[in-house]
Scaffold this active site. Structure first.
Site, mmCIF file in Angstrom:
data_model
loop_
_atom_site.group_PDB
_atom_site.id
_atom_site.type_symbol
_atom_site.label_atom_id
_atom_site.label_comp_id
_atom_site.label_asym_id
_atom_site.label_seq_id
_atom_site.Cartn_x
_atom_site.Cartn_y
_atom_site.Cartn_z
ATOM 1 N N LYS A 80 46.801 39.249 39.704
ATOM 2 C CA LYS A 80 46.215 39.437 40.916
ATOM 3 C C LYS A 80 46.231 38.315 41.898
ATOM 4 O O LYS A 80 46.065 38.418 43.063
ATOM 5 C CB LYS A 80 44.575 39.782 40.465
ATOM 6 C CG LYS A 80 44.289 40.891 40.048
ATOM 7 C CD LYS A 80 42.702 41.306 39.747
ATOM 8 C CE LYS A 80 42.453 42.493 39.133
ATOM 9 N NZ LYS A 80 41.134 43.059 38.918
ATOM 10 N N ASN A 103 42.659 32.057 32.324
ATOM 11 C CA ASN A 103 40.952 32.551 32.030
ATOM 12 C C ASN A 103 40.542 31.260 32.249
ATOM 13 O O ASN A 103 40.748 30.374 31.359
ATOM 14 C CB ASN A 103 41.062 33.180 30.707
ATOM 15 C CG ASN A 103 39.631 33.703 30.495
ATOM 16 O OD1 ASN A 103 38.502 33.124 30.955
ATOM 17 N ND2 ASN A 103 39.327 34.557 29.393
ATOM 18 N N CYS A 203 33.939 50.778 30.879
ATOM 19 C CA CYS A 203 34.455 50.406 32.041
ATOM 20 C C CYS A 203 33.279 50.616 33.178
ATOM 21 O O CYS A 203 32.649 51.772 33.526
ATOM 22 C CB CYS A 203 35.491 51.315 32.635
ATOM 23 S SG CYS A 203 36.236 50.979 34.024
#
Length: 354
Positions: A80, A103, A203
Site C-alpha cells: 500500500k 508492522n 471482515c
C-alpha cells in the site's frame, strides 16, 4: 502543472479565513495506516502541498479494497505504501515522501518507528509536526499511543466503526488531553470494546462515503492545527444514521495505565505553574434599567420644541368636537389645582355631555 495546482489551492485559501497558507510546505506529517481513511488523508494533504509525508503500512493492495477510494485495480499486489507513493508523487512531485512497509507493533519495527517520527522531519534530525493514526486495530493504536507519549509527540487518532456508519477523530496532546489508553474513543462514544474491532476471520464493513467523511474531518482538523485558524476539535464523532456530530474534550486520566502518559501529565502541570497568570479585568456593564433584562432603551426622535410647535393653540372647533389631547402648560411654583367637591361620577357624566 504542479505550480498551477498549488496556485489553485492558494487562490481557494486566500479568503481572509487564514493567512500564510504557504507555510503548509514547511510541515511534516506521518500517516500510519494507508487504508480507507489513511490513503484519502494522504491524498488530501498532498494536494494541499504538505512539505513531507511519512507513510507506514504493512498491508498489500487487494481487489477487495476497490470499494474504497484512492487505490486502483492495476495496483493489486503492490504494498500500500508503494502504490500510494506512486500515485501521490504523480499528483504533486513537490512533496517529499518517505515510505515504510512494516508492522509497527513488532519490537524491532516499533523502535524504528519511534526513530523516524522523532528524527524524520522535513529537516532530517527534527521530529515530525504531527502523527496521524489511520489504523484499523487496537494493537497498532496502542503502539502509536505509547510512542507518542514517550516522545511527547502530538498526534491525531481516527477510526471508522465495524458497521461502517460511524467514525471519529481525536486530537491527543500528551499530558494535556486524554491519551488513547486514558479513554479509548469508541468506549466513550459507543460503549464498544476497542479490542473487538479487528477479530480473526471477521471482515469489517466499509463504505467509501463514511471513510471519505472521516478523512475530510481529519485533514480539516490537521490544517486548522498546523495553520492556526478556526477551532481545532479535541474529539469529533460522526454518526451517519442520524447525521450526528458529537464533540467533546477529555482530560488526561491521572491513573492512566501508560506510565509515559502520567509523566507527561506531571510535566504539563509544571509548565502550567511556571506560566504567568493573566488577570482578566471584567468591565462592569452599564445597567440601563434594573428590570430591563434585554437592555432595551426607547429614545424619542421628536424634541420637546417640535412637539410643542406641532400642538399649537387649541383651534376654534364646531360645537360637539373637542381636541383629544394637547400638551398641558407647565405648572409653575405657586400654581394650584382648583379643588372641587364634585364626585367622580358627576365629572364623568359632565365629560360625556361634551
Amino acid at each position: 502543472m504542479l505550480a498551477t495546482i498549488y496556485i489553485l489551492f492558494l487562490a481557494g485559501a486566500q479568503s481572509g479565513i487564514f493567512n500564510d497558507v504557504g507555510k503548509i510546505r514547511t510541515f511534516t506529517v506521518a500517516v500510519v495506516g494507508v487504508g480507507g481513511v489513511g490513503s484519502v488523508t494522504a491524498e488530501m494533504l498532498t494536494r494541499c502541498g504538505i512539505g513531507k509525508l511519512l507513510l507506514f503500512d504493512y498491508d498489500k493492495v487487494e481487489l477487495a479494497n476497490m470499494n474504497r477510494l484512492f487505490f486502483q485495480p492495476h495496483q493489486a499486489g503492490l504494498s500500500k505504501v508503494e502504490a500510494a507513493e506512486h500515485t501521490l508523487r504523480n499528483i504533486n512531485p513537490d512533496v517529499s515522501f518517505e515510505t515504510h512497509n512494516y508492522n509497527i507493533t513488532t519490537m524491532e519495527n516499533f523502535t524504528h518507528f519511534m526513530d523516524r517520527i522523532s528524527q524524520g522531519g522535513l529537516e532530517e534530525g527534527k521530529p515530525v509536526d504531527l502523527v496521524l493514526s489511520c489504523v484499523d486495530n487496537f494493537e497498532a493504536r496502542m503502539a502509536i499511543n505509547t510512542a507518542c507519549n514517550e516522545l511527547g509527540q502530538i498526534w491525531m487518532e481516527s477510526g471508522v466503526s465495524e458497521n461502517a456508519v460511524s467514525g471519529h477523530i481525536q486530537l491527543i496532546i500528551p499530558g494535556e488531553t486524554a491519551c488513547f489508553a486514558c479513554a479509548p474513543p469508541l468506549v466513550v462514544a459507543a460503549n464498544i470494546d476497542e479490542k473487538t474491532l479487528k477479530r480473526e476471520g471477521v471482515c469489517a464493513a466499509s463504505l467509501p462515503t463514511t471513510m471519505g467523511v472521516v478523512a475530510g474531518l481529519l485533514v480539516q482538523n490537521v490544517l486548522k492545527y498546523l495553520l492556526k485558524f478556526g477551532t481545532v476539535s479535541y474529539y469529533l464523532g460522526y454518526n451517519a444514521m442520524q447525521d450526528f456530530f458529537p464533540s467533546m474534550a477529555m482530560k488526561a486520566n491521572p491513573q492512566c495505565n501508560d506510565r509515559h502518559c502520567r509523566r507527561q501529565q506531571e510535566e504539563y502541570k509544571k509548565k502550567e505553574v511556571e506560566q504567568p497568570k493573566v488577570e482578566v479585568v471584567e468591565e462592569e456593564e452599564e445597567v440601563v434599567h434594573e428590570d430591563n433584562e434585554w437592555g432595551i432603551e426607547l429614545v424619542s426622535e421628536v424634541t420637546d420644541a417640535e412637539l410643542q410647535a406641532a400642538s399649537g393653540t387649541v383651534p376654534d372647533l364646531p360645537e360637539g368636537i373637542t381636541v383629544a389631547y394637547t400638551i398641558p402648560a407647565e405648572v409653575t411654583s405657586g400654581d394650584t389645582v382648583e379643588e372641587t367637591e364634585q364626585s367622580l361620577e358627576d365629572l364623568m357624566a359632565q365629560m360625556r355631555k361634551l
